[in-house]
Motif scaffolding. Structure first.
Motif, PDB file in Angstrom:
ATOM      1  N   THR A  94      15.399   0.957  -5.945  1.00 53.91           N
ATOM      2  CA  THR A  94      14.620   0.696  -4.729  1.00 53.91           C
ATOM      3  C   THR A  94      13.833   1.477  -3.853  1.00 53.91           C
ATOM      4  N   HIS A  95      12.789   1.289  -3.376  1.00 52.69           N
ATOM      5  CA  HIS A  95      12.096   1.929  -2.488  1.00 52.69           C
ATOM      6  C   HIS A  95      12.638   2.075  -1.120  1.00 52.69           C
ATOM      7  N   LEU A  96      13.447   1.081  -0.691  1.00 59.04           N
ATOM      8  CA  LEU A  96      14.051   1.003   0.692  1.00 59.04           C
ATOM      9  C   LEU A  96      15.054   1.952   0.968  1.00 59.04           C
ATOM     10  N   GLU A 123       9.931   3.295  10.271  1.00 58.88           N
ATOM     11  CA  GLU A 123       9.715   3.852  11.676  1.00 58.88           C
ATOM     12  C   GLU A 123       9.900   2.998  12.768  1.00 58.88           C
ATOM     13  N   ALA A 124      10.838   3.324  14.048  1.00 60.76           N
ATOM     14  CA  ALA A 124      11.011   2.259  14.818  1.00 60.76           C
ATOM     15  C   ALA A 124      11.292   3.129  15.949  1.00 60.76           C
ATOM     16  N   GLY A 125      10.316   3.368  16.853  1.00 61.80           N
ATOM     17  CA  GLY A 125      10.584   3.978  18.034  1.00 61.80           C
ATOM     18  C   GLY A 125      10.784   5.732  17.882  1.00 61.80           C
ATOM     19  N   SER A 126      11.831   6.164  18.383  1.00 68.30           N
ATOM     20  CA  SER A 126      12.152   7.314  18.009  1.00 68.30           C
ATOM     21  C   SER A 126      12.744   7.725  16.505  1.00 68.30           C
ATOM     22  N   LEU A 127      13.255   6.446  15.822  1.00 61.52           N
ATOM     23  CA  LEU A 127      13.909   6.599  14.689  1.00 61.52           C
ATOM     24  C   LEU A 127      13.028   6.469  13.365  1.00 61.52           C
ATOM     25  N   SER A 128      13.157   7.655  12.721  1.00 61.90           N
ATOM     26  CA  SER A 128      12.420   7.477  11.228  1.00 61.90           C
ATOM     27  C   SER A 128      13.227   7.755  10.219  1.00 61.90           C
ATOM     28  N   VAL A 129      13.420   6.671   9.163  1.00 59.52           N
ATOM     29  CA  VAL A 129      14.411   6.681   7.997  1.00 59.52           C
ATOM     30  C   VAL A 129      13.641   7.004   6.679  1.00 59.52           C
ATOM     31  N   GLY A 130      13.934   7.649   5.978  1.00 60.66           N
ATOM     32  CA  GLY A 130      13.093   7.322   4.456  1.00 60.66           C
ATOM     33  C   GLY A 130      12.416   8.680   4.127  1.00 60.66           C
ATOM     34  N   GLY A 131      12.111   9.577   5.045  1.00 61.38           N
ATOM     35  CA  GLY A 131      11.349  10.692   4.982  1.00 61.38           C
ATOM     36  C   GLY A 131      12.370  12.171   4.881  1.00 61.38           C
ATOM     37  N   ASN A 132      11.542  13.286   5.236  1.00 59.33           N
ATOM     38  CA  ASN A 132      12.659  14.199   4.873  1.00 59.33           C
ATOM     39  C   ASN A 132      13.650  14.483   6.021  1.00 59.33           C
ATOM     40  N   HIS A 192       7.235  -0.675  -5.865  1.00 55.19           N
ATOM     41  CA  HIS A 192       6.688   0.345  -5.015  1.00 55.19           C
ATOM     42  C   HIS A 192       7.445   1.828  -5.370  1.00 55.19           C
ATOM     43  N   SER A 193       6.643   2.657  -5.874  1.00 52.90           N
ATOM     44  CA  SER A 193       7.323   3.976  -6.477  1.00 52.90           C
ATOM     45  C   SER A 193       7.937   4.837  -5.609  1.00 52.90           C
ATOM     46  N   THR A 194       7.190   4.836  -4.342  1.00 54.57           N
ATOM     47  CA  THR A 194       7.769   5.945  -3.493  1.00 54.57           C
ATOM     48  C   THR A 194       8.391   5.305  -2.522  1.00 54.57           C
ATOM     49  N   THR A 195       9.433   6.348  -1.818  1.00 52.73           N
ATOM     50  CA  THR A 195      10.467   5.627  -0.754  1.00 52.73           C
ATOM     51  C   THR A 195       9.598   5.015   0.466  1.00 52.73           C
ATOM     52  N   SER A 196      10.066   4.082   0.866  1.00 51.43           N
ATOM     53  CA  SER A 196       9.269   3.696   2.183  1.00 51.43           C
ATOM     54  C   SER A 196       9.950   4.483   3.140  1.00 51.43           C
ATOM     55  N   ARG A 244       0.843  -1.314   0.037  1.00 52.60           N
ATOM     56  CA  ARG A 244       0.057  -0.124  -0.018  1.00 52.60           C
ATOM     57  C   ARG A 244       0.807   1.264  -0.029  1.00 52.60           C
ATOM     58  N   GLY A 245       0.674   1.958  -1.304  1.00 54.42           N
ATOM     59  CA  GLY A 245       1.491   3.401  -1.094  1.00 54.42           C
ATOM     60  C   GLY A 245       0.770   4.635  -0.854  1.00 54.42           C
ATOM     61  N   ALA A 246       1.359   5.681  -0.966  1.00 56.55           N
ATOM     62  CA  ALA A 246       0.887   6.816  -0.478  1.00 56.55           C
ATOM     63  C   ALA A 246      -0.623   7.248  -1.439  1.00 56.55           C
ATOM     64  N   GLU A 247      -0.086   6.791  -2.873  1.00 58.29           N
ATOM     65  CA  GLU A 247      -1.025   7.186  -3.926  1.00 58.29           C
ATOM     66  C   GLU A 247      -1.948   6.075  -4.645  1.00 58.29           C
ATOM     67  N   ARG A 248      -1.349   4.613  -4.444  1.00 59.46           N
ATOM     68  CA  ARG A 248      -2.057   3.634  -5.095  1.00 59.46           C
ATOM     69  C   ARG A 248      -1.531   2.319  -4.453  1.00 59.46           C
ATOM     70  N   THR A 249      -2.241   1.238  -4.325  1.00 58.63           N
ATOM     71  CA  THR A 249      -1.735  -0.111  -3.933  1.00 58.63           C
ATOM     72  C   THR A 249      -1.229  -0.845  -5.225  1.00 58.63           C
ATOM     73  N   VAL A 250      -0.491  -1.482  -4.793  1.00 64.20           N
ATOM     74  CA  VAL A 250       0.185  -2.654  -5.753  1.00 64.20           C
ATOM     75  C   VAL A 250       0.274  -3.886  -5.019  1.00 64.20           C
ATOM     76  N   ILE A 251      -0.175  -5.234  -5.774  1.00 64.35           N
ATOM     77  CA  ILE A 251      -0.061  -6.548  -5.504  1.00 64.35           C
ATOM     78  C   ILE A 251       0.881  -7.082  -6.355  1.00 64.35           C
ATOM     79  N   ALA A 252       1.915  -7.443  -5.319  1.00 64.51           N
ATOM     80  CA  ALA A 252       2.956  -8.389  -6.157  1.00 64.51           C
ATOM     81  C   ALA A 252       2.912  -9.555  -6.132  1.00 64.51           C
ATOM     82  N   ALA A 253       2.866 -10.374  -7.322  1.00 64.30           N
ATOM     83  CA  ALA A 253       2.604 -11.798  -7.392  1.00 64.30           C
ATOM     84  C   ALA A 253       3.901 -12.588  -7.836  1.00 64.30           C
ATOM     85  N   ILE A 254       4.248 -13.150  -6.491  1.00 65.91           N
ATOM     86  CA  ILE A 254       5.550 -13.571  -6.460  1.00 65.91           C
ATOM     87  C   ILE A 254       5.388 -15.268  -6.735  1.00 65.91           C
TER      88      ILE A 254
END
Length: 337
Positions: free
Chosen positions: A262-264, A84-93, A77-81, A32-42
């Motif tokens: 990658t979006h990671l 978030e883990a407690g006080s840590l947030s990685v991937g945003g501004n 997943h087109s947008t960067t993920s 589930r992304g910010a704009e749309r959802t993608v289903i990966a068929a593995i």
């Protein structure tokens, strides 16, 4: 294959498409992304009937993912993920800053470092309770007692805890105390450990192996994602080359390259990447300028007497100065620290 859902797709549409994927014998991962959802068929993309899902309600298109890593790819997943883990947030501004000693050595050492990095502006505390070392005679960490000290440091400072897990059977135990499970360079291709972390609810910081390609790193991340854990951060900590002026060679081109593929989110480790205290500040600044989503830096109250990696650890005072310098660079590239 990935099934791209329309922006107007309902939860029922998404569930229906996922069920159809499963009926074809493939594994459905809903992203589930910010704009749309993608289903990966593995699974085997040659399965008949996948393309027919384009006619299902709410489906926009069905696409092939060309990269060997499916869930980690930008196609899925087109947008960067944002992890978030407690006080840590990685991937945003905001750039995540993880700092602390290489290993937990004592309560006094850890608490002094934790208070100092917190005051300087770090958003997470690193510290190894389990220390896989090249030599069996080197300091191996305080193990469970070290985990308890890390939890006590979090209780006092509020900082999220990042610590290494070295064996699949330790994942649950370490996860009781840590906010982020770090997979070290020596374990990047320990597939049983990757699978165990994939089953965990804790965020994962995956370090690149010293001789691993970026595709190999992304496929290692795929193991964790495929296990159901979407909270994965990639860490460039330097690779082994013919150069001897640094402990490893730290390729900062890794940052924009991975961000294309990658979006990671991407974290840089300038401490291991250089192996020299004097080089760490410059590489911290350079990593932020290159677009890194986070840094992980070794900070010790008394590096000269550290039981591990003192030669690449900043003092608490030096770290405070580095943070001030990095804030100016972050502001210049429209980020915050």
């Amino acid at each position: 294959m990935i099934i791209v859902m329309k922006r107007s797709a309902t939860d029922d549409n998404i569930d229906h498409a996922a069920q159809q994927v499963e009926k074809l014998g493939l594994k459905a991962n809903v992203l589930r992304g910010a704009e749309r959802t993608v289903i990966a068929a593995i699974g085997d993309e040659r399965v008949e009937g996948v393309r027919s899902l384009e006619s299902a309600p709410g489906v926009d298109e069905v696409m092939s993912v060309l990269a060997p890593y499916k869930l980690a790819s930008r196609e899925a997943h087109s947008t960067t993920s944002v992890v978030e883990a407690g006080s840590l947030s990685v991937g945003g501004n905001q750039i995540g800053m993880i700092a602390g000693p290489c290993g937990v050595e004592s309560e006094e050492q850890l608490m002094t470092a934790a208070r100092a990095v917190k005051a300087a502006g770090a958003t997470a505390l690193r510290g190894g309770a389990y220390k896989p070392r090249t030599s069996p005679y080197s300091f191996q960490g305080m193990k469970t007692e070290g985990l308890k000290l890390l939890a006590a440091a979090r209780e006092e400072t509020g900082l999220a805890i990042v610590t290494e897990v070295v064996a699949p059977e330790d994942v649950d135990l370490v996860g009781e105390y840590a906010d982020v499970l770090q997979i070290g360079a020596r374990n990047m291709q320990n597939y049983r450990l990757l699978e165990a972390c994939g089953r965990s609810h804790r965020a994962v910081l995956l370090k690149r192996g010293a001789s691993a390609t970026l595709d190999e790193m992304l496929l290692a991340a795929e193991y964790i994602l495929d296990g159901g854990n979407s909270k994965v951060m990639l860490c460039e900590r330097g690779v082994r080359t013919f150069e001897s002026h640094t402990r490893f060679t730290l390729p900062l081109a890794t940052v924009p390259y991975l961000q294309e593929k990658t979006h990671l989110p991407v974290v840089i480790d300038p401490s291991h990447g250089t192996g020299h205290t004097s080089l760490v500040p410059a590489m911290c600044r350079a990593a932020i300028a290159a677009g890194a989503d986070g840094l992980i830096v070794e900070v010790h109250p008394d590096p000269e007497n550290a039981k591990s990696d003192g030669y690449q650890s900043l003092t608490c005072e030096a770290f405070e100065k580095v943070m001030a310098e990095c804030r100016r660079v972050a502001a210049a590239v429209d980020r915050t620290l």
